[in-house]
Design a protein around this motif. Sequence first.
Motif, PDB file in Angstrom:
ATOM      1  N   THR A 156       0.429  -1.107   0.052  1.00 27.60           N
ATOM      2  CA  THR A 156      -0.264  -0.089   0.020  1.00 27.60           C
ATOM      3  C   THR A 156       0.818   1.544   0.031  1.00 27.60           C
ATOM      4  O   THR A 156       2.037   1.362   1.051  1.00 27.60           O
ATOM      5  N   ASP A 211      -8.308   3.919  -5.523  1.00 24.16           N
ATOM      6  CA  ASP A 211      -7.887   1.963  -4.984  1.00 24.16           C
ATOM      7  C   ASP A 211      -8.965   1.677  -6.485  1.00 24.16           C
ATOM      8  O   ASP A 211      -8.424   0.598  -6.473  1.00 24.16           O
ATOM      9  N   THR A 240      -6.992  -1.530  -8.445  1.00 23.69           N
ATOM     10  CA  THR A 240      -7.423  -2.948  -7.955  1.00 23.69           C
ATOM     11  C   THR A 240      -8.190  -3.484  -9.517  1.00 23.69           C
ATOM     12  O   THR A 240      -8.084  -4.218  -9.484  1.00 23.69           O
ATOM     13  N   SER A 241      -9.132  -2.731  -9.824  1.00 22.41           N
ATOM     14  CA  SER A 241     -10.455  -3.764 -10.412  1.00 22.41           C
ATOM     15  C   SER A 241     -10.256  -2.910 -12.100  1.00 22.41           C
ATOM     16  O   SER A 241     -11.484  -3.305 -12.581  1.00 22.41           O
ATOM     17  N   ASN A 290      -1.282  -4.532 -11.240  1.00 21.37           N
ATOM     18  CA  ASN A 290      -2.635  -5.350 -10.369  1.00 21.37           C
ATOM     19  C   ASN A 290      -3.522  -6.014 -11.663  1.00 21.37           C
ATOM     20  O   ASN A 290      -3.745  -7.281 -11.031  1.00 21.37           O
ATOM     21  N   ALA A 350      -5.829 -10.475  -5.608  1.00 22.71           N
ATOM     22  CA  ALA A 350      -6.175  -9.291  -4.929  1.00 22.71           C
ATOM     23  C   ALA A 350      -4.847  -9.864  -3.614  1.00 22.71           C
ATOM     24  O   ALA A 350      -4.715  -7.946  -3.260  1.00 22.71           O
ATOM     25  N   GLN A 385      -1.832  -7.609  -5.109  1.00 24.16           N
ATOM     26  CA  GLN A 385      -2.506  -6.003  -5.707  1.00 24.16           C
ATOM     27  C   GLN A 385      -2.051  -5.192  -4.673  1.00 24.16           C
ATOM     28  O   GLN A 385      -1.122  -5.157  -3.419  1.00 24.16           O
ATOM     29  N   ARG A 408      -2.466  -1.634  -3.669  1.00 26.39           N
ATOM     30  CA  ARG A 408      -3.369  -0.653  -3.026  1.00 26.39           C
ATOM     31  C   ARG A 408      -3.235   0.682  -2.453  1.00 26.39           C
ATOM     32  O   ARG A 408      -1.653   1.547  -3.082  1.00 26.39           O
TER      33      ARG A 408
END
Length: 400
Positions: A59, A73, A77-78, A112, A117, A120, A122
């Motif tokens: 992070t 974030d 991440t997505s 990422n 997860a 990954q 953050r």
Amino acid sequence: MATDIKDNARAVDAAALMGLLPARPRLLALGEPTHGEDALLDLRNELFRQLVEEEGYRTIALETDCLNGLAVDDHVTSGAGTLDEVMESGFSHGWGASAANRELVRWMRAHNEGRPASEQVRFAGFDGPLEIAGAASPRRALTALHGYLAARVDADLLPCTADLLDELLGTDDRWTEPAAMREPARSVGRSAEAGRLRLLADELVALLDEQRPYLNAVGSADEGERARLYGRTALGLLRYHHWMADTSPGRLARLVGVRDRMMSRNLLALADRGPTFVHAHNAHLQREKSSMRMDGRRLEWWSAGALVDAELGEEYAFVAMALGTIRHQGVDVPPADTVEGLLYALPGERCVVDARRLAAALGDGRPAPRVSPWFGYAPLDPEHLATCDGLVFVRDVPQR
């Protein structure tokens, strides 16, 4: 002494930073003495990449709005939102315009892509939703917290309805009135509605804590973590607005203290999640009391770093940063009798030194404090050397 200083200097990389520490800290904080210089942020990015790849950090936490940072974030991440969108909405203080910040977000998303997860990286903002001119309305944090609880627990347990919150909050411009920073009477922070909201926010946070076993069972860890962030932010904003309405001599000191307390609680929550690299102004991360002059008065308060250090001890590490020149801002070659002057005499554009070893080498012959001709740059206080884990020195900061 010059030989001692030269022998202490190392090239700046993650291995050099970690070599200064007894073990990997949960929070590794790198300060900066000025904002807005992409050359320094490029160095930050380089160190973060190395810490991810070599030391297991997952992070990065920056001095930017903790609620806005959620959009960043989500993107890294997505893939939610475009890069342009998150740079526009995910940063406060205008820092979304920074090319170095953009490159950080781009790299995190690319890193990422396709990873589970657990592997990954953050992103987190750890500042409150605050600007120099004032503070945000608590609406976003309060309504998000209430919505999270209302969707999961019995309605009879809630201390209020969403409609009551909306009624008490009123219009957001009541909270964001820019004149309130200079005129306490213009602040809504000590109104009857604000007082009641503060009690309700406290009850909502208490309910969140009381129901945590159940909430953990029916939802994800990220959902719970965000709900706790909403709770901390709602209470912090209501406290900040309360002190904006104060008329005592301690008003400004309380405001900066409340801000750094909000920062510290966010950092401690991130430390609970895993190893985190933190980047902000030296004044927010140092172990010593911070100070500044505002309206002709010297303000002193305990920084977020000092508060975190009081709880984490050796699991918090702080590496300060000092600079030689920022010529485009009028900051020229430092005097030879300052810490910056001693380091400026070394070869190379940047280095990292063991700050405590440097302090010991200087002994009683303490360097003079440097005086900056530009308000935006805060030189290193030589009295703070012994409480830093390291010192990164950048010789010349070019204009970008």
